[in-house]
Write a protein that holds these residues in place. Sequence first.
Motif, short mmCIF file in Angstrom:
data_model
loop_
_atom_site.label_atom_id
_atom_site.label_comp_id
_atom_site.label_asym_id
_atom_site.label_seq_id
_atom_site.Cartn_x
_atom_site.Cartn_y
_atom_site.Cartn_z
N ARG A 46 1.76 6.00 -2.15
CA ARG A 46 2.05 7.60 -2.02
C ARG A 46 2.20 8.22 -3.18
O ARG A 46 2.34 9.57 -3.18
N ARG A 87 0.77 -1.30 -0.07
CA ARG A 87 0.15 0.03 -0.07
C ARG A 87 0.88 1.36 0.05
O ARG A 87 0.28 2.26 -0.37
N VAL A 88 2.00 1.28 0.54
CA VAL A 88 2.71 2.36 0.46
C VAL A 88 3.09 2.81 -1.13
O VAL A 88 3.44 4.03 -1.07
N PHE A 91 3.44 4.08 7.49
CA PHE A 91 2.20 4.42 6.80
C PHE A 91 1.59 5.80 6.95
O PHE A 91 0.50 6.01 6.78
N SER A 92 2.57 6.56 7.23
CA SER A 92 2.23 8.03 7.20
C SER A 92 1.60 8.52 5.95
O SER A 92 1.70 7.86 5.05
N ASP A 93 0.68 9.38 6.04
CA ASP A 93 -0.39 9.48 4.86
C ASP A 93 -0.98 8.37 4.21
O ASP A 93 -1.68 8.69 3.15
N LEU A 94 -1.15 7.37 4.86
CA LEU A 94 -2.13 6.44 4.39
C LEU A 94 -3.28 6.52 5.42
O LEU A 94 -3.00 7.08 6.57
N ASP A 95 -4.48 5.84 5.15
CA ASP A 95 -5.67 6.09 5.94
C ASP A 95 -5.56 4.77 7.19
O ASP A 95 -6.26 3.73 6.91
N ILE A 96 -4.63 4.84 8.01
CA ILE A 96 -4.64 4.12 9.02
C ILE A 96 -4.35 4.69 10.30
O ILE A 96 -3.47 5.34 10.52
N ILE A 101 -6.36 -2.61 6.27
CA ILE A 101 -6.57 -2.65 7.54
C ILE A 101 -6.59 -1.01 7.92
O ILE A 101 -5.84 -0.25 7.10
#
Lengths: 493, 509
Positions: free
Chosen positions: A450, A446-447, B29-34, B6
């Motif tokens: 970005r 998922r990264v 996971f910064s700037d991901l929706d977690i 998740i």
Amino acid sequence: MTRAMDQQDAPMTRIAIIGAGLAGQICAAALRANLPSAIDIKWLDTGRDQDSDIFYGHTTPPESYGFNLAACVNEPDLVLNSDTSFSLGTQFTAWSPQNLEWVQCSHLPLPVMDSVPFHHHLARLDIDNIEPFLMPSIMARNGRFAHPPPNTDTPLSRAEYGYQIDPFTYGRVFQEAATQHGLVLTNSAIEAVCVKDGHIRSIALKNGEKLTADLFIDCTGPKASLLHALGSAYQGKRALFGASSYQAQSVLGFSCRHIHGTDYGWVSESALQGRRINMSVSAPEDKAAARAAHNGAVTTEADVMLGRRDAPWLGNCVGIGHAAAILEPISTAPIRALQRDIERLLRLIPVSADMSVERREYNRLFDDDISHMHMFNRSFFPPGETTPSLYWKQASEQPLGEKLTRKLTLFEDRGVLVTYDLEPFNEQDWTILHFGMRRTAGRYDRVADRYEKRDLERYLNTMSQAIKTLAAKIPPHHIYMQGLRKHLSNRPS
Amino acid sequence: MTPTPIKSICIVGGGTAGWMTAAGLSNKFSDLDIDITLIESEQIGTVGVGEATLPHIRFFNNTLGISEQDFMKATQATFKLGIEFCDWGNIGDAYIHPFGDFGMPINGIEFYHFWTKLCQNSNTHRLDSYSYPVILAQNNKFGHPSEDIRQIESTLGYAYQFDSSLYGRFLRDYAQSRNVIRKEGKIVTTHLNAQNGNVQSVQLEDGSRHTADLFIDCSGFRGLLIEQALRAGYEDWSPWLPCNRAIAVASERLTDLPPYTRATACKAGWQWRIPLQHRTGNGYVYCSDYISDDAAAGDLLSKLNSAPLTDPKQLYFKTGRRKTFWSKNVVAIGLSAGFLEPLESTSIHLIQEGITELIQLFPDMHMRTSDRDEYNRRMSLNYERVRDFLLLHYVATQRDDSPMWQYFQNMTLPDSLQAKIDAWKTRGHIMKYQFGVFLPASWVAVMIGQNLIPAHYDPRVDMLSHDRLKAEAESLRGAVRDGVDRAMRHDAYIQGYGAASGTFAQRSG
């Protein structure tokens, strides 16, 4: 100290290499170049039965360069004194009943962006072809070649190369190197192998002589004359037939081998200097079809049983190359296996007549290497293919095993490359093979999200354009080879 | 299965493991929706293990984008070049296990083979004298490694010695500034999902419930989620590593700030000494079968190199590892995952490995068995390989002067370790692996340091003439000496580098 212990402690000073096919030739050169003169090496040619050497295949991996140098065989020797040419990999066409098409090339690590492996970014954009981003692949397809420079700024420096070889002419360069370093090759068939307590005491030769040594190296090919005499067990997995032929060619062909899938198995073409070498492989039942591929020009043929010895080091005898294991030459696995056998042996040349420590460690490492190489070869066949062709049916019925299942599951599920200790094929080899076999990752890291999709597309576009542009400027294989030969011939000697 | 990401992670426990995990995940996971929440309770103390680290931690800090100076100031950190092992092979022996190689390979063959040959021909120099980091450490000096591989200064690696509770605090600030929510409270109940057995929520003392998709158990030895709720089971390794208690005490800082940790073998265990900028960490790891707690405390206090600053603190543990590190939707990281005595400073490293592997195999809502299996496989390998390396220290020894040492003398080793020792003793062969923290150089350091000298060297060594070999070895020793002469004292280097904490600068000034 008892007499027996005395003998166990005796230094190991005499080695006998039996067999002078490709395994014997490379082994002889490597051992003589790396072992001190206090270790006496005898070398015996037991007769011309190297036909199965065609099953070493006609390409070598990138590691061959360094391996050969350590055996005192350098690239100029190979280029000038044999018909060896360069190999950027193997191009597959019509592969498997799925009709797959790709170039299996070797590559240095691919770009990692924000600790996310390259192929995750491709998965995110639903790109299922990695080839436009692989310089060696584009060069191979266009038949071009140049040595990768050490400079990391150009995509060419990411390419890795091996050689396209004829095992017979390639081997002779090693034989020459071994002889130059003082090794004498004796010719005689074996009359009898004298075995006592699980060790070879001596070999009686047809010429009346007796050969004794502390350590015997069995390079006699699939029949493994010495190991056989020691009662070694072979685990045969699949029977194959192979035939090869030459075809004169005034202009050197492409810088990669070509393998084409057929109903009976596959046929390959490898470009050598001055000629082409063709090989066809089938199940033994389909021999006729495999032979027919050569239009009556078959020069060599062999039946082999793919598989491996339980333990290639028994008593005081080590089997090298085909005497230890036979792998299908769809990848560079056979030459890799041979090179690793020799490197492993060099690291474990016994220090005394008691070789128990060396034997155990050698067999352990062999087991890892062979099972890893088999795993890679197994991955060229989709499991459970239903097809009328014996070759494809048998190949796809081979069990996957726990380690390979893990690799395939994790990659297909999420693009994770599972790696085991000291595997012979690296992550790039696996990634390229997965793409070639159309194994795509069900999800990606998922990264990768970005990056703006637009930016990523632009980045990839620039990358593939740069590769395309540069590849067009690189000379064709034959022109490069001409220039190289001229350059090497004009060297002050 | 369509990927379903998740959305929430709950980290249970705020010790070193908890905050390292929070920092690692929040960075990744910064700037991901977690959403990441960490629950900790001030009522529950943290153990604060692992004040000494391995070089890998630099990679962890670099990934987080942490400045080395800021981090060192905040955690009272010193540089660490290795560990000095005293009284291990024999009483009176000492050697340093450095982060770095002994010499450079010649024709692809490791230098120690050549050294073995020199020794058989009346060379009297220790292998140490060919190792730049060892001699540097012995002289209390330090310098960052050079990037020029031709320089002897490039042949060292380094780690840190720091106050792990300060490191936890430092990472807490880091994580909180990256939107990790810290919740204060003691967890009293864990609620499981009746259908799939996953942990659904944890309930705090004040009655509030906290739900999450993924839980990371950093609750320490007790394993609040992984063990108490999910019953993952524990693989007991105390037959191999019987030490089960430790006592720790802080003392005044040392005047000559040593850039290395010391581990001294005792009759019933071993004692550590870790020099930090503001104080010295000391402790005694022992086996309760062989010494009483009071006697252990007395022994530790009597051997301190500086005046004590605190009362001794007692710790209880059982060496081993969780049978499954990742079970259902719970991943255990830190002491909840397993405990191996800190003889080789692996505690923080195993936390780091746990985080790195979790990131690589980060699940989605489906929590696939294949992800868990692979994570458990990788972590088992890590723990087992560390275990064998730790055990090596106890069995590669001539000591039999106490019941504990006699116990080790009579032990049947794991096959994997026995084979390694045999291969070494016969011919100096290292059975190397790719995955596992300790590289061949570490095995060489401990085996030679504890007097296991191979009977033979690699026969290929004889390709080099004896005169050439002597000359090469002498020139290497000279380069090591010259390099050390050029280097700065460790304490002065910390000052000059701008890594000194307020207290350190004041006292040194």
